[in-house]
Design a protein around this motif. Structure first.
Motif, PDB file in Angstrom:
ATOM      1  N   VAL A 269      60.244 -10.931   7.001  1.00 40.81           N
ATOM      2  CA  VAL A 269      60.827  -9.731   6.393  1.00 40.81           C
ATOM      3  C   VAL A 269      59.854  -8.571   6.558  1.00 40.81           C
ATOM      4  O   VAL A 269      58.684  -8.670   6.186  1.00 40.81           O
ATOM      5  CB  VAL A 269      61.156  -9.950   4.904  1.00 40.81           C
ATOM      6  CG1 VAL A 269      61.938  -8.755   4.361  1.00 40.81           C
ATOM      7  CG2 VAL A 269      61.945 -11.239   4.710  1.00 40.81           C
ATOM      8  N   GLU A 270      60.348  -7.464   7.114  1.00 38.07           N
ATOM      9  CA  GLU A 270      59.516  -6.295   7.390  1.00 38.07           C
ATOM     10  C   GLU A 270      59.948  -5.101   6.543  1.00 38.07           C
ATOM     11  O   GLU A 270      61.096  -5.018   6.092  1.00 38.07           O
ATOM     12  CB  GLU A 270      59.623  -5.890   8.864  1.00 38.07           C
ATOM     13  CG  GLU A 270      59.352  -6.978   9.868  1.00 38.07           C
ATOM     14  CD  GLU A 270      59.700  -6.520  11.275  1.00 38.07           C
ATOM     15  OE1 GLU A 270      59.539  -5.311  11.577  1.00 38.07           O
ATOM     16  OE2 GLU A 270      60.163  -7.353  12.071  1.00 38.07           O
ATOM     17  N   PHE A 271      59.035  -4.176   6.371  1.00 39.68           N
ATOM     18  CA  PHE A 271      59.303  -2.867   5.772  1.00 39.68           C
ATOM     19  C   PHE A 271      59.609  -1.910   6.920  1.00 39.68           C
ATOM     20  O   PHE A 271      58.813  -1.757   7.843  1.00 39.68           O
ATOM     21  CB  PHE A 271      58.075  -2.410   4.985  1.00 39.68           C
ATOM     22  CG  PHE A 271      58.231  -1.082   4.282  1.00 39.68           C
ATOM     23  CD1 PHE A 271      58.442  -1.019   2.917  1.00 39.68           C
ATOM     24  CD2 PHE A 271      58.120   0.124   4.984  1.00 39.68           C
ATOM     25  CE1 PHE A 271      58.559   0.200   2.264  1.00 39.68           C
ATOM     26  CE2 PHE A 271      58.244   1.345   4.337  1.00 39.68           C
ATOM     27  CZ  PHE A 271      58.462   1.382   2.970  1.00 39.68           C
TER      28      PHE A 271
ATOM     29  N   SER B 124      69.086  -7.296  10.325  1.00 42.42           N
ATOM     30  CA  SER B 124      69.729  -7.420   9.021  1.00 42.42           C
ATOM     31  C   SER B 124      68.872  -6.670   8.006  1.00 42.42           C
ATOM     32  O   SER B 124      67.634  -6.757   8.041  1.00 42.42           O
ATOM     33  CB  SER B 124      69.838  -8.906   8.649  1.00 42.42           C
ATOM     34  OG  SER B 124      70.610  -9.105   7.506  1.00 42.42           O
ATOM     35  N   MET B 125      69.488  -5.923   7.070  1.00 41.93           N
ATOM     36  CA  MET B 125      68.702  -5.014   6.243  1.00 41.93           C
ATOM     37  C   MET B 125      69.317  -4.750   4.866  1.00 41.93           C
ATOM     38  O   MET B 125      70.535  -4.804   4.696  1.00 41.93           O
ATOM     39  CB  MET B 125      68.498  -3.683   6.985  1.00 41.93           C
ATOM     40  CG  MET B 125      69.773  -3.088   7.554  1.00 41.93           C
ATOM     41  SD  MET B 125      69.518  -2.055   9.020  1.00 41.93           S
ATOM     42  CE  MET B 125      68.776  -0.603   8.284  1.00 41.93           C
TER      43      MET B 125
ATOM     44  N   GLY C 266      66.005 -12.526  -1.362  1.00 40.34           N
ATOM     45  CA  GLY C 266      64.830 -13.028  -2.065  1.00 40.34           C
ATOM     46  C   GLY C 266      63.835 -11.920  -2.369  1.00 40.34           C
ATOM     47  O   GLY C 266      63.303 -11.825  -3.485  1.00 40.34           O
ATOM     48  N   ILE C 267      63.610 -11.048  -1.389  1.00 42.55           N
ATOM     49  CA  ILE C 267      62.718  -9.897  -1.586  1.00 42.55           C
ATOM     50  C   ILE C 267      63.349  -8.891  -2.545  1.00 42.55           C
ATOM     51  O   ILE C 267      62.699  -8.387  -3.465  1.00 42.55           O
ATOM     52  CB  ILE C 267      62.414  -9.215  -0.236  1.00 42.55           C
ATOM     53  CG1 ILE C 267      61.599 -10.130   0.671  1.00 42.55           C
ATOM     54  CG2 ILE C 267      61.697  -7.879  -0.462  1.00 42.55           C
ATOM     55  CD1 ILE C 267      60.172 -10.312   0.251  1.00 42.55           C
ATOM     56  N   ALA C 268      64.633  -8.591  -2.325  1.00 43.42           N
ATOM     57  CA  ALA C 268      65.308  -7.564  -3.131  1.00 43.42           C
ATOM     58  C   ALA C 268      65.285  -7.912  -4.614  1.00 43.42           C
ATOM     59  O   ALA C 268      65.010  -7.039  -5.458  1.00 43.42           O
ATOM     60  CB  ALA C 268      66.745  -7.392  -2.641  1.00 43.42           C
TER      61      ALA C 268
ATOM     62  N   VAL D  66      63.906  -5.610   6.213  1.00 40.52           N
ATOM     63  CA  VAL D  66      64.687  -6.010   7.377  1.00 40.52           C
ATOM     64  C   VAL D  66      64.193  -7.330   7.950  1.00 40.52           C
ATOM     65  O   VAL D  66      63.020  -7.706   7.800  1.00 40.52           O
ATOM     66  CB  VAL D  66      64.650  -4.934   8.498  1.00 40.52           C
ATOM     67  CG1 VAL D  66      65.019  -3.561   7.956  1.00 40.52           C
ATOM     68  CG2 VAL D  66      63.292  -4.890   9.183  1.00 40.52           C
ATOM     69  N   VAL D  67      65.116  -8.016   8.615  1.00 42.32           N
ATOM     70  CA  VAL D  67      64.792  -9.208   9.404  1.00 42.32           C
ATOM     71  C   VAL D  67      65.449  -9.036  10.764  1.00 42.32           C
ATOM     72  O   VAL D  67      66.629  -8.703  10.844  1.00 42.32           O
ATOM     73  CB  VAL D  67      65.296 -10.504   8.736  1.00 42.32           C
ATOM     74  CG1 VAL D  67      65.014 -11.707   9.641  1.00 42.32           C
ATOM     75  CG2 VAL D  67      64.647 -10.706   7.373  1.00 42.32           C
ATOM     76  N   ARG D  68      64.698  -9.250  11.817  1.00 45.42           N
ATOM     77  CA  ARG D  68      65.216  -9.120  13.178  1.00 45.42           C
ATOM     78  C   ARG D  68      65.607 -10.493  13.729  1.00 45.42           C
ATOM     79  O   ARG D  68      64.960 -11.504  13.417  1.00 45.42           O
ATOM     80  CB  ARG D  68      64.155  -8.496  14.093  1.00 45.42           C
ATOM     81  CG  ARG D  68      63.650  -7.144  13.613  1.00 45.42           C
ATOM     82  CD  ARG D  68      62.460  -6.672  14.437  1.00 45.42           C
ATOM     83  NE  ARG D  68      61.843  -5.494  13.847  1.00 45.42           N
ATOM     84  CZ  ARG D  68      62.171  -4.247  14.146  1.00 45.42           C
ATOM     85  NH1 ARG D  68      63.106  -4.026  15.053  1.00 45.42           N
ATOM     86  NH2 ARG D  68      61.571  -3.233  13.558  1.00 45.42           N
TER      87      ARG D  68
END
Length: 239
Positions: free
Chosen positions: A135-137, A104-105, A54-56, A31-33
């Motif tokens: 980007v957070e978990f 966003s997730m 990018g992470i995915a 997620v990004v806040r």
């Protein structure tokens, strides 16, 4: 064949365009806040999408590198999702996009632990020369909700939400949005390629069972307000 979350969990990703109740189990997300109008070109919302993908794809394509993730299986990257709210209201005012706050997730496969997520963020940062620290978990436990497939422009969502609220009320439920459960959207269409009238978006709202006395209290409050109007106009009434 790659595992496709949309096809394997149709009850969460492919509901009918009529409201229905669903219980959503806890899921892990990247997620990004942020806050602000999501339509601004090059704005923070657009940037968050680039970071998430990018992470995915770093995780998905890890199968081709030296790093091995325990339990890895090939999969289709799940769709983009979003939690949306505005301060001081449980409703969404689509005319005040600049006041949006959002998360966003993108869903993470079950084999992605916090440790593997940290590896993916570091790997993406090194390969793309980009800061992925935003980007957070996140583990999101959504629970009981009413959901519906919305077909059409995002600004037309209020009509679908009105149907969802009416359905929930008929089933004995009320909205239960708070800081831990928000207005939730899942984007099944590519907005760059799809006409606005054909956009498919899953809308999901948390609900709870109506508590004993809730309807009685609500009706009494409405009755008291009506009496104020009667008194103002000098009209007689009996209790």
């Amino acid at each position: 064949m790659a595992f496709d979350y949309k096809k394997e969990y149709k009850e969460f990703y492919l509901p009918k365009n009529k409201p229905a109740l669903v219980t959503v189990p806890p899921m892990n997300f990247a997620v990004v806040r942020g806050k602000g109008n999501p339509n601004i070109e090059g704005g923070t919302y657009k940037q968050s999408i680039s970071l998430l993908y990018g992470i995915a794809f770093t995780i998905k394509m890890s199968k081709k590198g030296a790093h091995r993730i325990a339990g890895y299986f090939d999969y289709v990257v799940p769709p983009l999702e979003g939690l949306w709210w505005q301060k001081d209201t449980d409703d969404i005012d689509y005319s005040r996009k600049e006041d949006f706050e959002w998360i966003s997730m993108i869903r993470l496969p079950e084999f992605v632990t916090r440790e593997e997520f940290a590896w993916a963020a570091a790997e993406a940062s090194a390969k793309k020369n980009t800061d992925f620290s935003k980007v957070e978990f996140l583990t999101y436990d959504e629970g009981l909700c009413v959901q519906c497939m919305h077909i059409g422009p995002y600004d037309d969502e209020p009509a679908t939400i009105e149907d969802m609220d009416a359905f929930a009320g008929e089933q004995g439920y009320v909205s239960d949005m708070d800081e831990s459960r928000r207005h939730h959207e899942i984007y099944l269409s590519d907005v760059r390629k799809c006409k606005p009238e054909n956009l498919k978006t899953v809308i999901r709202h948390p609900v709870k069972k109506v508590e004993a006395g809730y309807l009685t209290d609500t009706c009494l409050a409405a009755q008291d307000k009506f009496k104020v109007y009667m008194d103002y106009f000098g009209l007689e009434y009996t209790d």
